[in-house]
Design a protein around this motif. Structure first.
Motif: not given
Length: 272
Positions: A100-127
């Motif tokens: 939660a709260g981690r933007t695509l830009a911040s994720l790319a900063g942590a994982l590398g600009d070339a990384a294929a990244i998806v940001r998702a917000m699921p909820n617990t009824p997924a169970a």
């Protein structure tokens, strides 16, 4: 696609556990899932039911044998955890973050600009296969990778893809946090039943069954919620009397609007 997907799930807390439970119920092959979890006891119940591999670190995993890495860790520890998965991204795995709260830009900063990244917000009824997930992706995500992530998330409920990442804050406020609002409604309805004279155990039973039953009815119905409400509201009847309070100017709608506003604002504060 899911039957052959090779999945690494990093973290098995409440949300990671909910997703994994949903995947297994959707016939995702347990032997194709590897959980990375320092506290292996968190996955003990699921491991007892299915042949899932649980390890404390990704050391030794074959980079070529991973299609998707699901980062289900707390946002504050993601920067510490992420570097271990850079080689997986370089080898072609798509990285799906539900932090939660981690933007695509911040994720790319942590994982590398070339990384294929998806940001998702699921909820617990997924169970239980009734999740609601919103997702957005970096331009580096291929059509095949997006299809894989979509299949993974669709296995546990409905999925919407967002072109505007800023909508994630409102999504978090409505569906991410939403189950808590419904659970609280059940608490309040039970307490109201007690105030009306019902024994506490009976009030809780009736509130729970009423909310889950109404939810199932709404899930199956083609009509919108307002039409379903009108169908059970006879003019001058008991339901109409109750709705005069709930639909008053200071009733439920402004309270929920304010609740969602506060949740969305907090989501924006946490985003980085």
């Amino acid at each position: 696609m899911l039957s052959t997907a090779r999945i690494v799930l990093v973290g098995c807390g409440h949300m990671g556990n909910a997703l994994l439970t949903g995947w297994l119920a959707a016939s995702v092959a347990a032997d194709r899932v590897t959980i990375i979890e320092p506290d292996t006891s968190k996955a003990a119940g699921l491991v007892a039911l299915a042949p899932i591999t649980v390890v404390q670190r990704p050391d030794g995993l074959s980079l070529a044998d991973v299609d998707v890495v699901v980062l289900a860790v707390k946002p504050q520890v993601l920067d510490e955890v992420a570097p271990a998965y850079l080689p997986f991204a370089a080898a072609g795995a798509v990285l799906l973050s539900i932090a939660a709260g981690r933007t695509l830009a911040s994720l790319a900063g942590a994982l590398g600009d070339a990384a294929a990244i998806v940001r998702a917000m699921p909820n617990t009824p997924a169970a239980v296969g009734r999740g609601m997930t919103a997702a957005c992706a970096t331009a580096t995500v291929s059509a095949a990778q997006r299809g894989l992530v979509d299949a993974l998330l669709s296995a546990v409920g409905e999925v919407v893809w967002l072109d505007d990442e800023s909508l994630i804050d409102a999504v978090t406020a409505v569906s991410g946090s939403g189950p808590a609002y419904v659970f609280y409604l059940a608490e309040c309805l039970a307490e109201a039943g007690v105030a009306a004279g019902l024994p506490p155990s009976l009030a809780r039973q009736m509130a729970r069954a009423t909310i889950t039953g109404a939810g199932e009815l709404m899930f199956r119905a083609a009509e919108p919620a307002d039409e379903l409400r009108r169908r059970v509201t006879s003019p001058g009847g008991t339901t109409a009397a109750a709705l005069t309070a709930l639909m008053a100017q200071d009733g439920l709608q402004p309270l929920l609007t304010e609740a969602v506003r506060r949740a969305a604002a907090r989501s924006r504060e946490l985003s980085h």
